[in-house]
Design a protein around this motif. Structure first.
Motif, PDB file in Angstrom:
ATOM      1  N   ALA A  82      36.874  36.294  40.098  1.00 30.17           N
ATOM      2  CA  ALA A  82      35.785  36.673  41.057  1.00 30.17           C
ATOM      3  C   ALA A  82      36.112  37.001  42.313  1.00 30.17           C
ATOM      4  O   ALA A  82      35.611  37.933  42.865  1.00 30.17           O
ATOM      5  N   THR A  83      36.898  36.390  42.982  1.00 28.77           N
ATOM      6  CA  THR A  83      37.441  36.372  44.181  1.00 28.77           C
ATOM      7  C   THR A  83      37.991  38.040  44.320  1.00 28.77           C
ATOM      8  O   THR A  83      37.767  38.634  45.220  1.00 28.77           O
ATOM      9  N   ILE A  84      39.081  38.386  43.391  1.00 26.77           N
ATOM     10  CA  ILE A  84      39.608  39.514  43.482  1.00 26.77           C
ATOM     11  C   ILE A  84      38.461  40.748  43.297  1.00 26.77           C
ATOM     12  O   ILE A  84      38.612  41.573  44.011  1.00 26.77           O
ATOM     13  N   MET A  85      37.899  40.446  42.422  1.00 24.12           N
ATOM     14  CA  MET A  85      36.558  41.466  42.223  1.00 24.12           C
ATOM     15  C   MET A  85      35.681  41.875  43.234  1.00 24.12           C
ATOM     16  O   MET A  85      35.537  42.813  43.648  1.00 24.12           O
ATOM     17  N   ARG A  86      35.424  40.633  44.031  1.00 23.23           N
ATOM     18  CA  ARG A  86      34.306  40.767  45.144  1.00 23.23           C
ATOM     19  C   ARG A  86      35.214  41.478  46.323  1.00 23.23           C
ATOM     20  O   ARG A  86      34.459  42.179  46.979  1.00 23.23           O
TER      21      ARG A  86
END
Length: 107
Positions: A82-86
């Motif tokens: 989720a961090t990489i996506m965001r």
């Protein structure tokens, strides 16, 4: 040939949980921001190992893709995707599956 500083490599291996690291294949870019190990494929760049400043490596890989006329950057992570996506506009495209084989048998 430049080598990865030992402290960076040790920290990467600890964070990634990699115990059986056998070195790098493909291209290896080393900077003050860490390191990035990748390979350029037909229509993509696949990232094998990356350590350090995420914004720096995102810019590096995006520019590399543009210069080489590639439309995708692929990577895997053991961290929260989720961090990489965001932060970097990645999206999940599938799953990586693993099966342990020990002594010629399923674990």
């Amino acid at each position: 040939m430049m080598q990865i500083p030992t402290d960076q490599l040790k920290d990467y291996l600890k964070r990634s949980g990699t115990e059986d690291f056998n070195g790098f294949s493909g291209e290896l870019e080393i900077a003050e921001h860490g390191f990035c190990n990748y390979r350029i494929g037909n229509d993509y760049i696949v990232v094998y190992h990356m350590y350090g400043n995420g914004r720096h490596w995102d810019n590096f890989l995006t520019n590399l893709a543009v210069r080489n006329n590639k439309s995708r950057i692929l990577l895997t992570t053991k961290r929260n995707p989720a961090t990489i996506m965001r932060k970097f506009d990645f999206e999940i495209q599938g799953y990586i599956m693993q099966k342990e084989i020990k002594n010629g048998r399923n674990s």
